[in-house]
Design a protein around this motif. Structure first.
Motif, PDB file in Angstrom:
ATOM      1  N   TYR A   1       0.825  -1.208   0.000  1.00  0.00           N
ATOM      2  CA  TYR A   1       0.000   0.000   0.000  1.00  0.00           C
ATOM      3  C   TYR A   1       0.864   1.265   0.000  1.00  0.00           C
ATOM      4  O   TYR A   1       0.598   2.207  -0.752  1.00  0.00           O
ATOM      5  CB  TYR A   1      -0.922   0.006   1.222  1.00  0.00           C
ATOM      6  N   HIS A   2       1.900   1.284   0.809  1.00  0.00           N
ATOM      7  CA  HIS A   2       2.701   2.500   0.954  1.00  0.00           C
ATOM      8  C   HIS A   2       3.692   2.711  -0.184  1.00  0.00           C
ATOM      9  O   HIS A   2       4.283   3.789  -0.281  1.00  0.00           O
ATOM     10  CB  HIS A   2       3.432   2.487   2.299  1.00  0.00           C
ATOM     11  N   LEU A   3       3.868   1.719  -1.024  1.00  0.00           N
ATOM     12  CA  LEU A   3       4.764   1.881  -2.166  1.00  0.00           C
ATOM     13  C   LEU A   3       4.032   1.918  -3.497  1.00  0.00           C
ATOM     14  O   LEU A   3       4.637   2.217  -4.533  1.00  0.00           O
ATOM     15  CB  LEU A   3       5.787   0.727  -2.199  1.00  0.00           C
ATOM     16  N   ARG A   4       2.732   1.660  -3.474  1.00  0.00           N
ATOM     17  CA  ARG A   4       2.023   1.435  -4.731  1.00  0.00           C
ATOM     18  C   ARG A   4       1.943   2.684  -5.604  1.00  0.00           C
ATOM     19  O   ARG A   4       1.901   2.579  -6.823  1.00  0.00           O
ATOM     20  CB  ARG A   4       0.622   0.910  -4.453  1.00  0.00           C
ATOM     21  N   ASP A   5       1.887   3.878  -5.048  1.00  0.00           N
ATOM     22  CA  ASP A   5       1.758   5.101  -5.840  1.00  0.00           C
ATOM     23  C   ASP A   5       3.082   5.845  -5.984  1.00  0.00           C
ATOM     24  O   ASP A   5       3.099   7.028  -6.331  1.00  0.00           O
ATOM     25  CB  ASP A   5       0.715   6.032  -5.205  1.00  0.00           C
ATOM     26  N   ARG A   6       4.186   5.154  -5.727  1.00  0.00           N
ATOM     27  CA  ARG A   6       5.502   5.780  -5.815  1.00  0.00           C
ATOM     28  C   ARG A   6       6.330   5.060  -6.870  1.00  0.00           C
ATOM     29  O   ARG A   6       6.102   3.871  -7.135  1.00  0.00           O
ATOM     30  CB  ARG A   6       6.200   5.734  -4.450  1.00  0.00           C
ATOM     31  N   PRO A   7       7.285   5.739  -7.485  1.00  0.00           N
ATOM     32  CA  PRO A   7       8.127   5.063  -8.483  1.00  0.00           C
ATOM     33  C   PRO A   7       9.019   4.020  -7.826  1.00  0.00           C
ATOM     34  O   PRO A   7       9.829   4.350  -6.963  1.00  0.00           O
ATOM     35  CB  PRO A   7       8.948   6.212  -9.081  1.00  0.00           C
ATOM     36  N   VAL A   8       8.865   2.763  -8.184  1.00  0.00           N
ATOM     37  CA  VAL A   8       9.645   1.681  -7.583  1.00  0.00           C
ATOM     38  C   VAL A   8      10.215   0.795  -8.678  1.00  0.00           C
ATOM     39  O   VAL A   8       9.707   0.748  -9.797  1.00  0.00           O
ATOM     40  CB  VAL A   8       8.794   0.823  -6.621  1.00  0.00           C
ATOM     41  N   ALA A   9      11.272   0.082  -8.339  1.00  0.00           N
ATOM     42  CA  ALA A   9      11.887  -0.859  -9.282  1.00  0.00           C
ATOM     43  C   ALA A   9      12.611  -1.935  -8.482  1.00  0.00           C
ATOM     44  O   ALA A   9      13.393  -1.639  -7.583  1.00  0.00           O
ATOM     45  CB  ALA A   9      12.865  -0.152 -10.213  1.00  0.00           C
ATOM     46  N   GLY A  10      12.322  -3.195  -8.808  1.00  0.00           N
ATOM     47  CA  GLY A  10      13.034  -4.301  -8.179  1.00  0.00           C
ATOM     48  C   GLY A  10      12.681  -4.535  -6.726  1.00  0.00           C
ATOM     49  O   GLY A  10      13.492  -5.090  -5.979  1.00  0.00           O
ATOM     50  N   ILE A  11      11.490  -4.146  -6.299  1.00  0.00           N
ATOM     51  CA  ILE A  11      11.084  -4.345  -4.903  1.00  0.00           C
ATOM     52  C   ILE A  11      10.525  -5.759  -4.728  1.00  0.00           C
ATOM     53  O   ILE A  11       9.597  -6.156  -5.428  1.00  0.00           O
ATOM     54  CB  ILE A  11      10.023  -3.314  -4.480  1.00  0.00           C
ATOM     55  N   ASP A  12      11.081  -6.502  -3.792  1.00  0.00           N
ATOM     56  CA  ASP A  12      10.608  -7.850  -3.462  1.00  0.00           C
ATOM     57  C   ASP A  12       9.794  -7.760  -2.168  1.00  0.00           C
ATOM     58  O   ASP A  12      10.344  -7.778  -1.070  1.00  0.00           O
ATOM     59  CB  ASP A  12      11.800  -8.787  -3.291  1.00  0.00           C
ATOM     60  N   LEU A  13       8.488  -7.650  -2.309  1.00  0.00           N
ATOM     61  CA  LEU A  13       7.623  -7.468  -1.145  1.00  0.00           C
ATOM     62  C   LEU A  13       7.674  -8.649  -0.192  1.00  0.00           C
ATOM     63  O   LEU A  13       7.658  -8.478   1.029  1.00  0.00           O
ATOM     64  CB  LEU A  13       6.185  -7.227  -1.602  1.00  0.00           C
ATOM     65  N   ASN A  14       7.715  -9.857  -0.724  1.00  0.00           N
ATOM     66  CA  ASN A  14       7.725 -11.043   0.141  1.00  0.00           C
ATOM     67  C   ASN A  14       8.973 -11.073   1.027  1.00  0.00           C
ATOM     68  O   ASN A  14       8.899 -11.403   2.219  1.00  0.00           O
ATOM     69  CB  ASN A  14       7.649 -12.315  -0.708  1.00  0.00           C
ATOM     70  N   THR A  15      10.115 -10.748   0.434  1.00  0.00           N
ATOM     71  CA  THR A  15      11.361 -10.722   1.217  1.00  0.00           C
ATOM     72  C   THR A  15      11.307  -9.648   2.291  1.00  0.00           C
ATOM     73  O   THR A  15      11.693  -9.880   3.448  1.00  0.00           O
ATOM     74  CB  THR A  15      12.564 -10.480   0.293  1.00  0.00           C
ATOM     75  N   LEU A  16      10.819  -8.466   1.934  1.00  0.00           N
ATOM     76  CA  LEU A  16      10.739  -7.369   2.902  1.00  0.00           C
ATOM     77  C   LEU A  16       9.770  -7.711   4.033  1.00  0.00           C
ATOM     78  O   LEU A  16      10.052  -7.426   5.199  1.00  0.00           O
ATOM     79  CB  LEU A  16      10.302  -6.080   2.208  1.00  0.00           C
ATOM     80  N   ALA A  17       8.651  -8.319   3.684  1.00  0.00           N
ATOM     81  CA  ALA A  17       7.688  -8.701   4.713  1.00  0.00           C
ATOM     82  C   ALA A  17       8.291  -9.725   5.672  1.00  0.00           C
ATOM     83  O   ALA A  17       8.089  -9.658   6.888  1.00  0.00           O
ATOM     84  CB  ALA A  17       6.420  -9.248   4.073  1.00  0.00           C
ATOM     85  N   ALA A  18       9.047 -10.664   5.130  1.00  0.00           N
ATOM     86  CA  ALA A  18       9.688 -11.676   5.973  1.00  0.00           C
ATOM     87  C   ALA A  18      10.758 -11.059   6.880  1.00  0.00           C
ATOM     88  O   ALA A  18      10.976 -11.539   8.003  1.00  0.00           O
ATOM     89  CB  ALA A  18      10.297 -12.763   5.099  1.00  0.00           C
TER      90      ALA A  18
END
Length: 418
Positions: free
Chosen positions: A318-335
């Protein structure tokens, strides 16, 4: 003299509940009214430490600094002023977010972010009651909390005949408790959406008043408003700050009478609260007056813990969805963010954004937020709930004789094994 007593009472309450932002903002405003700008500025710094970038606090800080500088423009600075966003921050280059969408599924607003779509119903008193479109299914994770809400509140309301047959009902109040920043307010809004009821959120600043007797009248008016707009979920935030144990209020006559009025309005023997579902939230249920926890009042409690893996994934998305991102691994960050509250995760995303923005301003070109930015932010930010869990462990060990906090005890044992 009465004004000074109100400030003294609120400072005492703030000492007991330093993390209650709404209470600290109220103290800051009272200090500014008394032209105690240096003291107000110190509280602004503390408030921003709890919630960096809060627009209201930044506006109050601007008023303080302007006044201390001797500028005559102090009175004209708007209370909610905040720095305008940089144009670089709003630039949105093309990037592939499809992979993250597939991992997370539908965009789920995390269970601590306000601002869901609502329609508004306004009565003759010009007070506003929201009609949330949110449902519990829209809240990421929190499976056990949802199950308990269904069992203790939603189930009996949907099946009144069965509830009557078993001698139970949904009367009284339900208290959500747990560490700060973990979604209690958002869950209350989702409950209102499930019931198709109005949602009337109340904070301590909506109640307290500097004039004698006004705070008590505010409490009664709030309940009257909820009754006129039934069915309605009346949500009392930071109940521990408002309904603190009267035994500890020897020097605060004002707060004792406010608690008494709250007890009176919640009591079904003195008022008909048919169709009014009272939900409360607190970080410190052990500080709530025992009379507020008797049958017919906040007689049921549900523990709202730290976000689980699914909830953390949803919050980060949610907090990254409206921002320019590249190569974000959400599963790894959540873990990697086990132990972080929802507010902590929002802070991580904001800090990572600031790092990418600073780099973009230096180069003059938008550079998307990457894993390196998030990793750098995580290296600087630690979970904010450590002190809360230390207090909670003491309560479980020394003050759980009646079993009120057995669910908290189970949660602490489970986390200790990790």
């Amino acid at each position: 003299m009465a004004d000074d007593q109100v400030l003294t009472d609120m400072l005492t309450m703030l000492d007991r509940s330093p993390e209650v932002l709404a209470l600290r903002v109220c103290v800051i405003e009272l200090l500014i009214e008394r032209e105690r700008y240096a003291d107000a500025l110190a509280h602004c710094g503390t408030a921003l430490g709890h919630e960096p970038g809060n627009a209201q606090v930044l506006g109050l800080m601007m008023r303080c600094t302007t006044a201390l500088s001797g500028s005559p423009a102090a009175a004209s600075v708007p209370e909610t002023a905040a720095p305008a966003p940089s144009s670089a921050a709003t630039a949105q280059p093309d990037f592939d977010w499809a992979a993250a969408e597939d991992e997370v599924g539908d965009i789920i607003e995390p269970a601590f972010v306000r601002g869901v779509p609502t329609e508004f119903v306004t009565d003759d008193d010009a007070a506003t009651v929201e009609r949330p479109a949110l449902r519990l299914a829209d809240v990421g994770g929190m499976v056990e909390v949802k199950r308990q809400l269904e069992l203790t509140l939603l189930g009996p309301l949907r099946n009144p005949e069965l509830a009557k047959a078993f001698g139970t009902s949904a009367r009284g109040g339900l208290l959500l408790y747990g560490p700060p920043g973990c979604g209690k307010t958002f869950l209350a809004s989702a409950v209102a959406g499930e019931l198709g009821a109005g949602f009337y959120p109340i904070e301590i600043t909506d109640i307290l008043d500097i004039y004698t007797g006004a705070s008590e009248r505010n409490v009664h008016s709030i309940f009257e408003m909820a009754r006129r707009n039934a069915p309605c979920v009346l949500f009392l935030d930071e109940v521990d700050a408002l309904g603190h144990k009267r035994s500890r209020m020897h020097a605060s006559t004002t707060m004792r009478t406010v608690v008494n009025q709250l007890l009176t309005d919640m009591d079904s023997a003195t008022h008909s609260n048919e169709g009014v579902f009272v939900l409360g939230a607190t970080n410190h249920p052990w500080d709530v007056d025992v009379a507020l926890r008797r049958p017919g009042r906040f007689d049921r409690m549900i523990f709202v813990g730290l976000p689980d893996l699914a909830a953390r994934t949803s919050i980060l998305h949610y907090h990254l969805r409206d921002r320019p991102v590249a190569g974000i691994d959400l599963n790894t960050l959540a873990a990697d963010t086990d132990g972080f509250s929802g507010a902590d995760l929002a802070h991580v995303c904001t800090s990572a954004t600031q790092l990418a923005l600073a780099d973009s301003m230096r180069s003059g070109q938008v550079r998307p937020i990457g894993m390196a930015d998030v990793r750098a932010a995580l290296a600087q930010i630690r979970p904010s709930t450590g002190a809360w869990f230390e207090s909670a462990r003491n309560v479980v060990e020394f003050a759980n004789g009646d079993g009120s906090y057995d669910d908290l005890a189970t949660y602490l044992r489970r986390r200790k094994r990790r």
